[in-house]
Design an enzyme around this catalytic site. Structure first.
Site, PDB file in Angstrom:
ATOM      1  N   LYS A 173      -3.232 -19.721  -7.583  1.00  0.00           N
ATOM      2  CA  LYS A 173      -4.260 -19.056  -6.769  1.00  0.00           C
ATOM      3  C   LYS A 173      -3.705 -17.895  -5.943  1.00  0.00           C
ATOM      4  O   LYS A 173      -4.379 -16.885  -5.754  1.00  0.00           O
ATOM      5  CB  LYS A 173      -4.964 -20.069  -5.862  1.00  0.00           C
ATOM      6  N   ASP A 233     -14.028 -20.791  -3.107  1.00  0.00           N
ATOM      7  CA  ASP A 233     -13.743 -22.076  -2.444  1.00  0.00           C
ATOM      8  C   ASP A 233     -14.271 -22.073  -1.007  1.00  0.00           C
ATOM      9  O   ASP A 233     -14.885 -23.044  -0.557  1.00  0.00           O
ATOM     10  CB  ASP A 233     -12.226 -22.337  -2.393  1.00  0.00           C
TER      11      ASP A 233
HETATM   12  P1  NAP Z   1      -2.123 -27.972  -1.726  1.00  0.00           P
HETATM   13  O1  NAP Z   1      -2.130 -26.507  -1.495  1.00  0.00           O
HETATM   14  O2  NAP Z   1      -1.072 -28.572  -2.599  1.00  0.00           O
HETATM   15  O3  NAP Z   1      -2.078 -28.686  -0.271  1.00  0.00           O
HETATM   16  C1  NAP Z   1      -1.960 -30.086  -0.149  1.00  0.00           C
HETATM   17  C2  NAP Z   1      -2.154 -30.485   1.309  1.00  0.00           C
HETATM   18  O4  NAP Z   1      -2.162 -31.914   1.399  1.00  0.00           O
HETATM   19  C3  NAP Z   1      -1.028 -30.013   2.230  1.00  0.00           C
HETATM   20  O5  NAP Z   1      -1.567 -29.759   3.507  1.00  0.00           O
HETATM   21  C4  NAP Z   1      -0.096 -31.237   2.253  1.00  0.00           C
HETATM   22  O6  NAP Z   1       0.727 -31.302   3.405  1.00  0.00           O
HETATM   23  C5  NAP Z   1      -1.113 -32.349   2.300  1.00  0.00           C
HETATM   24  N1  NAP Z   1      -0.575 -33.629   1.818  1.00  0.00           N
HETATM   25  C6  NAP Z   1      -0.360 -33.993   0.524  1.00  0.00           C
HETATM   26  N2  NAP Z   1       0.106 -35.260   0.483  1.00  0.00           N
HETATM   27  C7  NAP Z   1       0.200 -35.697   1.779  1.00  0.00           C
HETATM   28  C8  NAP Z   1       0.610 -36.910   2.382  1.00  0.00           C
HETATM   29  N3  NAP Z   1       1.032 -37.955   1.651  1.00  0.00           N
HETATM   30  N4  NAP Z   1       0.560 -37.009   3.742  1.00  0.00           N
HETATM   31  C9  NAP Z   1       0.132 -35.974   4.486  1.00  0.00           C
HETATM   32  N5  NAP Z   1      -0.284 -34.793   3.962  1.00  0.00           N
HETATM   33  C10 NAP Z   1      -0.241 -34.647   2.623  1.00  0.00           C
HETATM   34  O7  NAP Z   1      -3.507 -28.467  -2.370  1.00  0.00           O
HETATM   35  P2  NAP Z   1      -4.978 -27.879  -2.113  1.00  0.00           P
HETATM   36  O8  NAP Z   1      -5.334 -26.932  -3.189  1.00  0.00           O
HETATM   37  O9  NAP Z   1      -5.067 -27.415  -0.708  1.00  0.00           O
HETATM   38  O10 NAP Z   1      -5.874 -29.190  -2.370  1.00  0.00           O
HETATM   39  C11 NAP Z   1      -5.907 -30.254  -1.431  1.00  0.00           C
HETATM   40  C12 NAP Z   1      -6.908 -31.316  -1.900  1.00  0.00           C
HETATM   41  O11 NAP Z   1      -8.210 -30.745  -1.946  1.00  0.00           O
HETATM   42  C13 NAP Z   1      -6.669 -31.844  -3.319  1.00  0.00           C
HETATM   43  O12 NAP Z   1      -6.912 -33.229  -3.335  1.00  0.00           O
HETATM   44  C14 NAP Z   1      -7.693 -31.125  -4.182  1.00  0.00           C
HETATM   45  O13 NAP Z   1      -8.127 -31.895  -5.289  1.00  0.00           O
HETATM   46  C15 NAP Z   1      -8.837 -30.970  -3.198  1.00  0.00           C
HETATM   47  N6  NAP Z   1      -9.686 -29.800  -3.496  1.00  0.00           N
HETATM   48  C16 NAP Z   1     -11.019 -30.025  -3.609  1.00  0.00           C
HETATM   49  C17 NAP Z   1     -11.860 -28.956  -3.848  1.00  0.00           C
HETATM   50  C18 NAP Z   1     -13.330 -29.199  -3.991  1.00  0.00           C
HETATM   51  O14 NAP Z   1     -14.039 -28.293  -4.439  1.00  0.00           O
HETATM   52  N7  NAP Z   1     -13.829 -30.354  -3.597  1.00  0.00           N
HETATM   53  C19 NAP Z   1     -11.361 -27.649  -3.946  1.00  0.00           C
HETATM   54  C20 NAP Z   1      -9.986 -27.446  -3.793  1.00  0.00           C
HETATM   55  C21 NAP Z   1      -9.152 -28.545  -3.566  1.00  0.00           C
HETATM   56  P3  NAP Z   1       2.194 -30.607   3.410  1.00  0.00           P
HETATM   57  O15 NAP Z   1       1.941 -29.158   3.688  1.00  0.00           O
HETATM   58  O16 NAP Z   1       2.915 -31.301   4.477  1.00  0.00           O
HETATM   59  O17 NAP Z   1       2.779 -30.852   2.049  1.00  0.00           O
END
Ligand code: NAP
Length: 282
Positions: free
Chosen positions: A68, A104
């Site tokens: 992205k 998004d």
């Molecule tokens: P990303 O850029 O990889 O960010 C992941 C986030 O989750 C970071 O803030 C990370 O913290 C945190 N995290 C992961 N595992 C953790 C744990 N065990 N304990 C505490 N914090 C944790 O991913 P993203 O694109 O932002 O996506 C995040 C979530 O949103 C995913 O589950 C994805 O499927 C969902 N999502 C949904 C939609 C929708 O349309 N509904 C759209 C986009 C994403 P750190 O920085 O400390 O690693």
């Protein structure tokens, strides 16, 4: 029917094989009566993939993890919001010019605004990854008062500074009393669906709780929020709207949100029941 006039769309990411986007877009194309097809492309070399999209006249693509942000320098133009967020989840190929958008942020904000007025609301935004960036941008646009808390505190600090918000230590996230809580971390996503991002005691009647994790649909956070009498918004609401936004950019037409939601709901429930499949992050 697929024929010589079929227009091709797709998603680029890695991994991408279990994305829900082909389901969203192919069923929507069919309903809209369009001769178009949407495929998933698991990409190794992003720059080559963009050349390929241009060369083959692929009309539009969704962009997912991990591209992205990385994709931005390869585009000819980036729409204002996507430029500010520094992330693109949608590319439109307009006569060989690659134009980047971000749907998004709007998907998340629309889902929230269907239930509440965001202006002046005290929001706790959990996470500082790609999705949190997009949502944080939208909350700033709407004038919410946001506190960002993330496991890696430096990321929360930088994002909060960039957006003009404040950051808060992850270990103290349960001490706040926000009006709105948004989980934009991946905590609670299958197979870690027995986990939640917050202690249950933080949840109070009258709060609005949104979880953008959509698999499972009723995450631990949402189940506990319901028990406490909070207003809840599940991850399908954002997913549906970001997809609808992409379809609108590509076709100029707004698809039927309710129908997309029905299709996704059926697919997710089927998967939750069988627990055989797995969906990646869109
Ligand atoms: P990303 O850029 O990889 O960010 C992941 C986030 O989750 C970071 O803030 C990370 O913290 C945190 N995290 C992961 N595992 C953790 C744990 N065990 N304990 C505490 N914090 C944790 O991913 P993203 O694109 O932002 O996506 C995040 C979530 O949103 C995913 O589950 C994805 O499927 C969902 N999502 C949904 C939609 C929708 O349309 N509904 C759209 C986009 C994403 P750190 O920085 O400390 O690693």
């Amino acid at each position: 029917m697929i024929d010589a006039r079929t227009e091709l769309y797709g998603i680029i990411g890695n991994p991408v094989r279990h994305s829900l986007s082909p389901l969203i877009h192919n069923t929507a194309f069919k309903r809209m009566g369009l001769n178009a097809l949407y495929l998933a492309f698991e990409v190794e070399d992003l720059e080559e993939a963009i050349h390929g999209i241009r060369a083959l006249g692929i009309r539009g693509v969704s962009v997912t993890i991990p591209f992205k942000t990385e994709v931005v320098p390869f585009l000819d133009e980036v729409e204002e919001a996507a430029g500010k967020i520094k992330a693109v989840n949608t590319i439109l190929n307009r006569g060989g010019r690659m134009i980047g958008y971000n749907t998004d942020w709007h998907g998340a904000i629309e889902a929230l605004e269907e239930k509440i007025d965001l202006r002046g609301k005290k929001v706790l935004l959990l996470g500082a990854g790609g999705a949190a960036r997009a949502i944080g941008f939208g909350l700033r646009e709407r004038g919410s008062l946001v506190i960002i808390s993330n496991r890696s505190g430096d990321k929360a600090h930088h994002l909060a500074e960039e957006l003009g918000f404040v950051s808060w230590p992850w270990s103290l996230r349960g001490d706040l009393q926000p009006e709105v809580i948004i989980n934009a971390t991946s905590i609670g996503m299958y197979p870690y669906d027995t986990e939640g991002p917050l202690p249950k005691e933080v949840l109070k009647e009258g709060m609005t709780v949104m979880d953008i994790v959509y698999w499972p649909l009723r995450t631990k956070l949402l189940r506990e929020a319901e028990e406490k009498g909070c207003l809840t918004i599940n991850g399908l609401e954002m997913l549906t709207r970001q997809g609808a936004g992409q379809l609108q950019i590509w076709t100029g037409r707004r698809p039927d949100l309710g129908k997309i939601k029905e299709d996704l709901y059926r697919a997710l429930v089927r998967t939750e029941v069988s627990k055989e499949g797995s969906y990646d992050r869109d």
